[in-house]
Scaffold this motif. Sequence first.
Motif, mmCIF file in Angstrom:
data_model
loop_
_atom_site.group_PDB
_atom_site.id
_atom_site.type_symbol
_atom_site.label_atom_id
_atom_site.label_comp_id
_atom_site.label_asym_id
_atom_site.label_seq_id
_atom_site.Cartn_x
_atom_site.Cartn_y
_atom_site.Cartn_z
ATOM 1 N N ALA A 176 0.862 -1.172 0.029
ATOM 2 C CA ALA A 176 -0.052 0.035 -0.063
ATOM 3 C C ALA A 176 0.915 1.338 0.037
ATOM 4 O O ALA A 176 1.768 1.389 0.818
ATOM 5 C CB ALA A 176 -0.911 0.024 1.286
ATOM 6 N N GLN A 177 0.737 2.134 -1.062
ATOM 7 C CA GLN A 177 1.486 3.186 -1.049
ATOM 8 C C GLN A 177 0.949 4.563 -0.613
ATOM 9 O O GLN A 177 -0.310 4.950 -0.947
ATOM 10 C CB GLN A 177 1.950 3.232 -2.601
ATOM 11 N N HIS A 178 1.502 5.272 0.147
ATOM 12 C CA HIS A 178 1.611 6.702 0.529
ATOM 13 C C HIS A 178 2.105 7.354 -0.763
ATOM 14 O O HIS A 178 3.128 7.756 -0.777
ATOM 15 C CB HIS A 178 2.032 7.024 1.781
ATOM 16 N N ALA A 179 1.175 7.809 -1.818
ATOM 17 C CA ALA A 179 1.577 8.416 -3.122
ATOM 18 C C ALA A 179 1.763 10.061 -3.012
ATOM 19 O O ALA A 179 1.039 10.761 -2.898
ATOM 20 C CB ALA A 179 0.573 8.005 -4.042
ATOM 21 N N GLU A 180 3.432 10.081 -2.978
ATOM 22 C CA GLU A 180 3.632 11.631 -2.598
ATOM 23 C C GLU A 180 5.050 11.463 -3.002
ATOM 24 O O GLU A 180 5.910 11.257 -2.214
ATOM 25 C CB GLU A 180 3.617 11.963 -1.139
ATOM 26 N N GLU A 181 5.385 12.180 -4.128
ATOM 27 C CA GLU A 181 6.735 12.684 -4.608
ATOM 28 C C GLU A 181 7.315 13.601 -3.652
ATOM 29 O O GLU A 181 7.141 14.709 -3.697
ATOM 30 C CB GLU A 181 6.550 12.966 -5.885
ATOM 31 N N PRO A 182 8.379 13.367 -2.831
ATOM 32 C CA PRO A 182 8.625 14.101 -1.864
ATOM 33 C C PRO A 182 9.367 15.354 -2.469
ATOM 34 O O PRO A 182 9.348 16.435 -1.632
ATOM 35 C CB PRO A 182 9.736 13.409 -1.117
ATOM 36 N N ARG A 183 9.997 15.240 -3.742
ATOM 37 C CA ARG A 183 10.666 16.499 -4.258
ATOM 38 C C ARG A 183 9.532 17.512 -4.625
ATOM 39 O O ARG A 183 10.082 18.790 -4.723
ATOM 40 C CB ARG A 183 11.392 16.177 -5.395
ATOM 41 N N LEU A 184 8.179 17.114 -4.729
ATOM 42 C CA LEU A 184 7.282 18.192 -5.138
ATOM 43 C C LEU A 184 6.556 18.525 -3.848
ATOM 44 O O LEU A 184 5.509 19.454 -3.897
ATOM 45 C CB LEU A 184 6.248 17.774 -5.891
ATOM 46 N N THR A 185 6.687 18.128 -2.697
ATOM 47 C CA THR A 185 6.169 18.526 -1.605
ATOM 48 C C THR A 185 7.134 19.011 -0.488
ATOM 49 O O THR A 185 6.718 19.167 0.743
ATOM 50 C CB THR A 185 5.430 17.398 -0.711
ATOM 51 N N VAL A 186 8.145 19.557 -0.676
ATOM 52 C CA VAL A 186 9.209 20.171 0.159
ATOM 53 C C VAL A 186 8.622 21.157 0.882
ATOM 54 O O VAL A 186 8.242 22.194 0.183
ATOM 55 C CB VAL A 186 10.535 20.553 -0.501
ATOM 56 N N GLY A 187 8.399 21.342 2.274
ATOM 57 C CA GLY A 187 7.958 22.402 2.869
ATOM 58 C C GLY A 187 6.183 22.630 2.628
ATOM 59 O O GLY A 187 5.736 23.625 3.345
ATOM 60 N N ALA A 188 5.670 21.604 1.971
ATOM 61 C CA ALA A 188 4.240 21.704 1.687
ATOM 62 C C ALA A 188 3.472 21.514 2.790
ATOM 63 O O ALA A 188 3.666 20.633 3.513
ATOM 64 C CB ALA A 188 3.684 20.944 0.604
#
Length: 431
Positions: A176-188
């Motif tokens: 089961a994946q927590h779908a979040e590309e971390p490079r696109l959510t820095v500080g979000a």
Amino acid sequence: MQVLLKGVRPYGEGDPVDVLLGEGQILEIGAGLAATEGVEVIDGAGQVLLPGFVDMHTHLREPGREDTETIATGSAAAALGGYTAVFAMANTDPVADNAVVTDHVWRRGQEVGLVDVHPVGAVTAGLGGKQLAEMGAMANGVGAVRMFSDDGKCVDDPLLMRRALEYSRGLGVLIAQHAEEPRLTVGAVAHEGPNAARLGLAGWPRVAEESIVVRDALLARDAGARVHVCHASTAGTVELLKWAKAQGISITAEVTPHHLLLDDSRLETYDAVNKVNPPLREASDAQALRAALADGTVDCVATDHAPHAEQDKCCEFSVARPGMLGLETALSVIAETMVGPGLLDWRGVARVMSERPAEIVGLPDQGRPIAVGEPANLVLVDADARWTVQAKELASIADNTPYAGLELPAKVATTILRGRVTAHEGKVRAL
Ligand SMILES: NC(=O)N[C@@H](CC(=O)O)C(=O)O
Ligand SMILES: [Zn+2]
Ligand SMILES: [Zn+2]
């Protein structure tokens, strides 16, 4: 001890019937069943009888943050919410990345006895995203782990995700994946859109989720494996799920009650009770998710019940922890968003809150038909009730419900696990 449910309507359909439970099973269904001595009679007049709910996604904070939730208090919340099985996520402290922790979670849940607490194992050691955890040892342990997830974090390395999927296929388990590309959510901290821009909150764009959903669909296709999308939150994810399912890819997805009911207009107050991962999106996303849950594109409801301490929530929005309570309010939010507007009937609720999750994760004794000889994992719902959510009245230790003060329809009246009443009229019955 036997239990006799009087005057209940299975799936909210047809004339009321009586249902006799014993030896963990449904023994008899009929009109005018008489109670013999020693049988507990539960008056379910006018209530809807459904298979007990199954939550594929819950955070019980044991081990590590027992100040916010324990397996005992989380189990109480689950039983009061109508659940007979929950899957406890691996982002505890220590992380559930080995059989010592996962076996403990299972055993402790059985000791408490209010709901089956199935441990979720971590995909990577320490949720570090660098090397695979000992999935085989966890799957073969007492906890019999059948679902793995780094939830809270995304398995963002595509090679590692590919290996995890290949390995999961051999083990017959689910990733089961927590779908979040971390490079696109820095500080979000909030959904990227007009509201976040106006409020000065750093944005979490939809593409951070969607890019991982489509990547994982393709990786699952190539590995011949199954992949499950945690907490789908965007209209774009719905489109990608449609596309992937049409290709015959084995992808499933869940949606949380809060992503069906709430949107980012709630951020106005800067109250961090509304901060969650993925963030509350726009009303148009919530509409798309409701339609997708109704037509099966999104398979099921999962709470992502995420208790947090007051000091981790009542602070500056940017530093507050993401997550909100969900177990005790899920049914009511589904009644509000899906049943009320006519998107689902009660049979549909049984499908998205019990049958599909049990199927996806492979629980043979949950989400079963209401029929003689079937396991007595059941919930009675007072469909006509209305109640106002009070944070302090919830069984969870933490208080971070976004629904405090909100009036909602439908209430769980009674929950039954293997023929034993675990919750009745707002109180749990300990073993
Ligand atoms: N949903 C959240 O906002 N928080 C979850 C982690 C997660 O589900 O990603 C938590 O563990 O608190
Ligand atoms: Zn998550
Ligand atoms: Zn989660």
